[in-house]
Design a protein around this motif. Structure first.
Motif, short mmCIF file in Angstrom:
data_model
loop_
_atom_site.label_atom_id
_atom_site.label_comp_id
_atom_site.label_asym_id
_atom_site.label_seq_id
_atom_site.Cartn_x
_atom_site.Cartn_y
_atom_site.Cartn_z
N UNK A 289 2.32 91.84 14.64
CA UNK A 289 3.06 90.78 13.96
C UNK A 289 3.16 89.53 14.82
N UNK A 290 3.28 89.70 16.14
CA UNK A 290 3.45 88.56 17.04
C UNK A 290 2.12 87.84 17.29
N UNK A 291 1.03 88.59 17.47
CA UNK A 291 -0.24 87.97 17.89
C UNK A 291 -1.18 87.67 16.73
N UNK A 292 -0.84 88.11 15.52
CA UNK A 292 -1.77 87.90 14.40
C UNK A 292 -2.10 86.42 14.16
N UNK A 293 -1.15 85.46 14.25
CA UNK A 293 -1.54 84.06 14.05
C UNK A 293 -2.65 83.60 14.99
N UNK A 294 -2.64 84.07 16.23
CA UNK A 294 -3.72 83.73 17.16
C UNK A 294 -5.05 84.30 16.68
N UNK A 295 -5.04 85.56 16.27
CA UNK A 295 -6.25 86.20 15.76
C UNK A 295 -6.77 85.46 14.51
N UNK A 296 -5.89 85.12 13.60
CA UNK A 296 -6.30 84.43 12.37
C UNK A 296 -6.86 83.05 12.66
N UNK A 297 -6.24 82.34 13.62
CA UNK A 297 -6.74 81.00 13.96
C UNK A 297 -8.11 81.07 14.61
N UNK A 298 -8.32 82.03 15.50
CA UNK A 298 -9.62 82.15 16.16
C UNK A 298 -10.72 82.56 15.20
#
Length: 340
Positions: free
Chosen positions: A39-48
């Motif tokens: 939940x915390x790191x998903x935005x980074x994964x989605x942006x990359x």
């Protein structure tokens, strides 16, 4: 159906669920941590993933996540090692202080040597070392399992989103989709605020310890920073350690009381005044529920449970907001979002 029967069945189900969570700790605790990390790191994964292949983006996300966790653990290990080495180097002074304290107790009718002999022995010391080694091995295994869960989970977030978005069997898909998205957003905000408040607490503790002339000021700041991620229990421990240390170093109960009072003022101002203003109403939770969550999950899963207890409560209340029959739980113990 009789309401008393329903209540009895509900209580029995809750007790059985708690028992199952405790027995299957090695399965559920890493899973809970993995979901929290995802939940915390998903935005980074989605942006990359917008600019890079999914596997490359996953590798970068996992590398960054691993670096943060390893850095945090290394910082805590550095502070603990420095404090331990200082205690060993100051063993003669501590021994003399212990002897004078034992004499004072014996003058007041307390035989400290007998109490020490009754509770501490060579066999108990050996068992303690063995248990510590076993816990370290368990912690390493725990982190490995969490790493694998996070790795696989990040690969499946997109597919899970598509499945829930196209769900055609009742409102379960909508509840999971909306509740999951709002939970992830709240957990990221919670972690951001908790990190900022922990950094502020660590800096204030370091500054006070340095001004008070307490040795290892930076180390106490790091310990306060790390323990602040565990509500209630963490700040209490972070306050007691320097206080006990001040008794040994200054050999003055008055100075120890000053250290204890000032550290508690720091914890109170940051935790009870500043943090609620940063968090706002979106993450407002009953203090009773926060305290219960910390102790309950610590009872079930130990230190990992104390850390993850509040995020679990945030997730539970957020999902309750999405179900009309359970919305009263969110109204009672938390603050529903305005959009619900």
């Amino acid at each position: 159906m009789n309401r008393s029967l329903v209540a009895t069945v509900g209580v029995c189900a809750a007790v059985l669920a708690a028992w199952a969570l405790s027995v299957a700790q090695s399965v559920f605790a890493p899973l809970a941590f993995a979901l929290f990390v995802i939940a915390v790191v998903w935005p980074l994964q989605r942006r990359l993933q917008l600019d890079l292949p999914r596997l490359v983006a996953l590798a970068i996300t996992m590398a960054v996540t691993t670096l943060v966790i390893v850095g945090f653990l290394s910082l805590v290990a550095w502070a603990a090692n420095r404090v331990g080495r200082f205690i060993v180097s100051d063993a003669a002074h501590l021994q003399a202080l212990y002897a004078s304290f034992a004499v004072w107790l014996e003058e007041h009718g307390v035989a400290l040597a007998e109490l020490w002999t009754g509770y501490f022995s060579a066999d108990r010391l050996i068992r303690f070392v063995q248990q510590l080694a076993a816990q370290l091995q368990t912690a390493v295994s725990f982190l490995i399992v969490v790493f694998i869960y996070v790795l696989l989970g990040l690969l499946e977030v997109g597919d899970a989103y598509k499945i829930l978005r196209n769900w055609r069997r009742g409102r379960l898909g909508e509840v999971l989709l909306v509740g999951g998205a709002r939970t992830a957003s709240k957990l990221r905000r919670y972690m951001l605020v908790r990190t900022l408040m922990s950094v502020m607490t660590g800096l204030l503790v370091w500054a006070f310890a340095w001004l008070a002339g307490l040795p290892l000021a930076a180390e106490w700041g790091v310990i306060a920073f790390a323990l602040n991620f565990i509500p209630f229990i963490g700040p209490f421990i972070a306050t007691m350690f320097p206080t006990v240390f001040a008794v040994a170093q200054f050999e003055s109960w008055q100075m120890a009381l000053v250290v204890f009072a000032c550290l508690n003022i720091i914890q109170f101002v940051v935790g009870s005044y500043l943090e609620p203003r940063f968090v706002g109403s979106a993450l407002s939770i009953s203090p009773f529920l926060v305290l219960f969550a910390v102790f309950f999950w610590a009872f079930l899963w130990g230190i990992p449970g104390a850390f993850i207890g509040v995020p679990i409560v945030i997730a539970g209340l957020t999902f309750c907001e999405q179900v009309p029959s359970a919305r009263w739980v969110a109204d009672l113990f938390g603050q529903p979002s305005d959009s619900s």
